[in-house]
Design a protein around this motif. Structure first.
Motif, mmCIF file in Angstrom:
data_model
loop_
_atom_site.group_PDB
_atom_site.id
_atom_site.type_symbol
_atom_site.label_atom_id
_atom_site.label_comp_id
_atom_site.label_asym_id
_atom_site.label_seq_id
_atom_site.Cartn_x
_atom_site.Cartn_y
_atom_site.Cartn_z
ATOM 1 N N GLU A 79 43.953 34.222 34.402
ATOM 2 C CA GLU A 79 43.704 33.011 35.179
ATOM 3 C C GLU A 79 42.368 33.144 35.892
ATOM 4 N N VAL A 80 41.788 32.013 36.216
ATOM 5 C CA VAL A 80 40.525 31.988 36.932
ATOM 6 C C VAL A 80 40.845 32.078 38.423
ATOM 7 N N THR A 81 40.555 33.239 38.985
ATOM 8 C CA THR A 81 40.861 33.505 40.390
ATOM 9 C C THR A 81 39.621 33.275 41.253
ATOM 10 N N PRO A 82 39.812 33.131 42.563
ATOM 11 C CA PRO A 82 38.649 33.020 43.448
ATOM 12 C C PRO A 82 37.724 34.239 43.328
ATOM 13 N N GLU A 83 38.297 35.412 43.093
ATOM 14 C CA GLU A 83 37.480 36.626 42.944
ATOM 15 C C GLU A 83 36.600 36.541 41.695
ATOM 16 N N LEU A 84 37.160 36.026 40.612
ATOM 17 C CA LEU A 84 36.384 35.869 39.381
ATOM 18 C C LEU A 84 35.264 34.855 39.587
ATOM 19 N N VAL A 85 35.560 33.765 40.258
ATOM 20 C CA VAL A 85 34.548 32.747 40.541
ATOM 21 C C VAL A 85 33.435 33.350 41.392
ATOM 22 N N GLU A 86 33.787 34.128 42.407
ATOM 23 C CA GLU A 86 32.777 34.769 43.261
ATOM 24 C C GLU A 86 31.939 35.758 42.466
#
Length: 176
Positions: A79-86
């Protein structure tokens, strides 16, 4: 022997020529810029020239590792997590302490290794399963050739982005 010392013909020569041209135009957009200019985000997007070089370096590094090691080189994304986005956001920025010269040097090293891989890879038809990620078709496989074509396309696409950014910064153009 280095790639420069090898006499490549056919498909491998064509792949390296296409990649070399796309890399040239991407790097050329940064000529004569300061670190501050390379970190500037002059358009409505969040892109900057230093960040584009960083991103393309990581893309090329990751896909070259995929050719050799398979999906484990890239890791699964469930899943696309906030950590991945950051993480991705930071990849597109020239961060404090990073310099344009430093990111260009890292890009040059990755390019050298990729060129060597293209020259020496036993089989461009060899496939690997793509890692699990929402943006990949489940069960899909890519050949080394498909990966290399993706690297060329990604580099060329970002060279176009870079050209727009550079022209916005100071009016300089890569062509024309």
């Amino acid at each position: 022997m280095t790639v420069d010392e090898l006499t490549l013909t056919g498909e491998r020569a064509d792949l390296l020529a296409a990649l070399g041209k796309a890399r040239h135009f991407l790097r050329f957009t940064t000529r004569d810029l300061t670190d501050e200019q390379a970190a500037t985000r002059p358009t409505a997007s969040q892109l900057c020239l230093g960040g584009l070089i960083k991103h393309v370096t990581e893309v090329e590094r990751g896909w070259a590792a995929f050719i050799l090691e398979g999906p484990s080189a890239m890791g699964d994304v469930t899943e696309v997590t906030p950590e991945l986005v950051e993480q991705r956001t930071r990849e597109f920025r020239l961060l404090p302490g990073e310099t344009l010269a430093g990111v260009l040097a890292a890009y040059e090293e990755v390019a050298r290794r990729t060129d060597d891989l293209v020259a020496r890879l036993p089989d461009l038809d060899a496939t690997q399963p793509l890692p699990s990620a929402p943006w990949f078709e489940p069960g899909a496989r890519w050949s080394a050739r498909a990966v290399l074509m993706h690297i060329v396309a990604e580099t060329a696409q970002h060279a176009g982005h870079a050209d727009i950014l550079r022209e916005t910064i100071d009016g300089a153009k890569s062509m024309g």
